[in-house]
Design an enzyme around this catalytic site. Structure first.
Site, PDB file in Angstrom:
ATOM      1  N   ASP A  72      -5.675  12.175  20.039  1.00  0.00           N
ATOM      2  CA  ASP A  72      -5.909  13.531  20.512  1.00  0.00           C
ATOM      3  C   ASP A  72      -6.227  13.578  22.007  1.00  0.00           C
ATOM      4  OD1 ASP A  72      -8.466  12.341  20.226  1.00  0.00           O
ATOM      5  OD2 ASP A  72      -8.787  13.345  18.321  1.00  0.00           O
ATOM      6  N   ASP A 141     -18.671  15.891   9.828  1.00  0.00           N
ATOM      7  CA  ASP A 141     -18.117  16.835   8.846  1.00  0.00           C
ATOM      8  C   ASP A 141     -16.824  16.300   8.219  1.00  0.00           C
ATOM      9  OD1 ASP A 141     -16.342  17.076  10.935  1.00  0.00           O
ATOM     10  OD2 ASP A 141     -16.616  19.237  11.227  1.00  0.00           O
ATOM     11  N   HIS A 143     -14.089  15.185   9.650  1.00  0.00           N
ATOM     12  CA  HIS A 143     -12.786  15.420  10.291  1.00  0.00           C
ATOM     13  C   HIS A 143     -12.247  14.127  10.890  1.00  0.00           C
ATOM     14  CE1 HIS A 143     -15.145  16.144  14.154  1.00  0.00           C
ATOM     15  NE2 HIS A 143     -14.186  15.363  14.585  1.00  0.00           N
ATOM     16  N   GLU A 148     -10.046  19.596  11.863  1.00  0.00           N
ATOM     17  CA  GLU A 148     -11.329  20.150  11.449  1.00  0.00           C
ATOM     18  C   GLU A 148     -11.294  20.582   9.981  1.00  0.00           C
ATOM     19  OE1 GLU A 148     -13.533  19.565  13.482  1.00  0.00           O
ATOM     20  OE2 GLU A 148     -13.322  20.455  15.453  1.00  0.00           O
TER      21      GLU A 148
END
Length: 276
Positions: A72, A141, A143, A148
């Protein structure tokens, strides 16, 4: 799925680096046969990169015939900004090894046409023959890359809006100032990573323990995108003791009982030196 549990962060980083080293060397890369490696950023892989640099400097490992694809990049952050993922990769890894800069692929978050940039990235992966080993990390979380919670589990490389939890987690890299943290990023999709022949996810620290629990012991769920890798035929989760705190005792005991098998993947450590 394999779960490799080491005592602490340093040992987990070393195990992961040894695994990457052995996979590259066993592949026997050459001028007409490049090894394709997917790479993450963030704090978790730094220890692994440090060990890979050591193996390179000692003459045991070369990246001359390796192509890398990063997961990314932030949108709108100048390429030479100290917190861009271009800067991260060059400062923490690429400038210390012998990779050809033309073979180190990182998404351009300042491209005039962001969707075209994402499509071109997917095409470059295809042209390289797919990714042999995709290394990743996860957020608290669950991801992976910037996929996400709620991301499609068959998603491809695309533009994503970052969740507030991710923006808050990244604020530490921007002097704690939320207004400086990019709110969008280009990211490989879950499907992009799933297409790799092999996936290795690094998970360390107690703050990642609930995400590891969701990935290992509950079902596949787009709210915990790392759980998708239950469906991948060759996934390795490499973690430290702290990351296992939410797992059932019998789960930890089961995988620790397999460590004698898992350690054969990294011991002996192969070398590119003559005669090794």
């Amino acid at each position: 799925m394999r779960l490799v549990i080491l005592d602490n962060y340093d040992l987990a980083s070393e195990w992961a680096a040894k695994y990457i080293c052995n996979r590259i060397i066993k592949f026997k890369p050459g001028q007409d046969r490049y090894f394709s490696l997917g790479l993450p950023t963030g704090s978790t892989p730094l220890g692994c990169y440090k060990k890979l640099i050591e193996y390179h400097k000692s003459g045991n490992l070369s990246f001359k015939y390796v192509k890398t694809f990063n997961m990314d990049e932030y949108v709108g952050l100048p390429r030479n900004h100290p917190e861009s993922y271009h800067s991260y990769m060059w400062n923490n890894f690429f400038k210390h090894i012998d990779i050809d800069p033309n073979n180190a692929h990182i998404l351009d978050g300042n491209a005039a046409d962001l969707q075209a940039e994402c499509d071109a990235f997917e095409e470059k992966i295809k042209e390289a023959g797919g990714i042999d080993l995709f290394v990743g990390g996860i957020g608290p979380d669950g991801h992976i890359a910037f996929n996400e919670p709620g991301s499609s589990l068959v998603s491809r490389t695309r533009l994503k809006t970052l969740a507030m939890d991710t923006i808050l987690a990244n604020a530490k890299y921007f002097d704690g100032d939320l207004s400086k943290v990019p709110t969008m990023a280009l990211t490989v999709g879950v499907g992009t990573v799933m297409d790799a022949r092999e996936v290795m996810i690094l998970i360390t620290g107690a703050h990642k323990a609930f995400a590891l629990y969701k990935a290992m012991e509950e079902g596949v769920n787009h709210m915990w995108t790392v759980s998708a890798f239950q469906q991948h035929p060759r996934t390795i989760f490499v973690c430290d003791e702290d990351a296992t705190l939410e797992l059932r005792v019998k789960t930890v005991k089961y995988f620790k009982g397999l460590m004698h098998v898992h350690n054969k993947l990294v011991d002996p450590l192969y070398s590119m030196k003559e005669g090794n």
